[in-house]
Enzyme design. Sequence first.
Site, PDB file in Angstrom:
ATOM      1  NE  ARG A  26      76.570  -7.869   8.903  1.00  0.00           N
ATOM      2  CZ  ARG A  26      75.812  -8.937   9.200  1.00  0.00           C
ATOM      3  NH1 ARG A  26      76.334  -9.945   9.867  1.00  0.00           N
ATOM      4  NH2 ARG A  26      74.555  -8.985   8.857  1.00  0.00           N
ATOM      5  CG  HIS A  30      76.487 -14.963   6.434  1.00  0.00           C
ATOM      6  ND1 HIS A  30      77.358 -14.400   7.349  1.00  0.00           N
ATOM      7  CD2 HIS A  30      75.241 -14.593   6.826  1.00  0.00           C
ATOM      8  CE1 HIS A  30      76.667 -13.754   8.259  1.00  0.00           C
ATOM      9  NE2 HIS A  30      75.384 -13.845   7.969  1.00  0.00           N
ATOM     10  CD  GLN A  68      73.099 -17.178  10.423  1.00  0.00           C
ATOM     11  OE1 GLN A  68      73.060 -16.028  10.829  1.00  0.00           O
ATOM     12  NE2 GLN A  68      72.516 -18.183  11.078  1.00  0.00           N
ATOM     13  CG  ASP A 109      68.927 -15.654   3.367  1.00  0.00           C
ATOM     14  OD1 ASP A 109      68.290 -14.901   4.144  1.00  0.00           O
ATOM     15  OD2 ASP A 109      70.070 -15.382   2.961  1.00  0.00           O
ATOM     16  CB  CYS A 130      70.410 -16.682   8.455  1.00  0.00           C
ATOM     17  SG  CYS A 130      69.900 -15.965   6.886  1.00  0.00           S
ATOM     18  NE  ARG A 139      74.974 -14.895  13.031  1.00  0.00           N
ATOM     19  CZ  ARG A 139      75.981 -14.328  12.400  1.00  0.00           C
ATOM     20  NH1 ARG A 139      77.143 -14.947  12.312  1.00  0.00           N
ATOM     21  NH2 ARG A 139      75.875 -13.136  11.870  1.00  0.00           N
TER      22      ARG A 139
END
Length: 205
Positions: free
Chosen positions: A3, A30, A33, A122, A162, A190
């Site tokens: 990450r 991502h 996600q 987002d 998210c 997740r």
Amino acid sequence: MIRTYGHEIAEELALHSDIPVINGLTDRYHPCQVLADLMTIREHKSRLEGLKLCYIGDGNNMANSLIVGALKCGMDVSIACPEGYTPHQEALDYAATVTDAKFTLTTDPKVAAVDADVIITDVWASMGQEEESEKRKIAFQGYQINDELMALTAPGCMVQHCLPAHKGEEITEAVFEAHADEIFDEAENRLHVQKAAMVLLMGNQ
Ligand code: NVA
């Protein structure tokens, strides 16, 4: 799993690794996600293929991975981003190769939202962009999921975020709270979908 920020850092790790490398988030993509988002949409709608997914806001890692992931699952995808904040060219190039689903990129959230079965947003300033947040607040005015935009979507349209959400910016408190069950299912998923990724990559097959 890595990450990080620069996507090239993840690519370099994968290049030198002889085991699978999972992208846990980069500035460009991502995927973990988005797997959770797709799982949640299928959980609530019983299918993905043929549904319309709409994303409103920054053409960031979420937008890029939603374009790739949702198109791969046979969903139509519409994206509304301000000029200068469009998705990465690599994701747009992928969209251009897809022939069995519709892809639309516009600057107008009201055009993108029409008949959407799921609408996603987002934060306006992602991790690492905090110093740009004042400039972005101006650029993203109007790129908000609110009741007016929801009225344009298909009946029963889901909302995904998210998290963490900045209520009053990219989404209103009213829309967030009305769809909190879907958004918190997304957060829970997740865990489950990432376990599935690990089984696929490390399990006995
Ligand atoms: N675009 C966001 C996604 C976080 C889940 C970020 O990179 O901060």
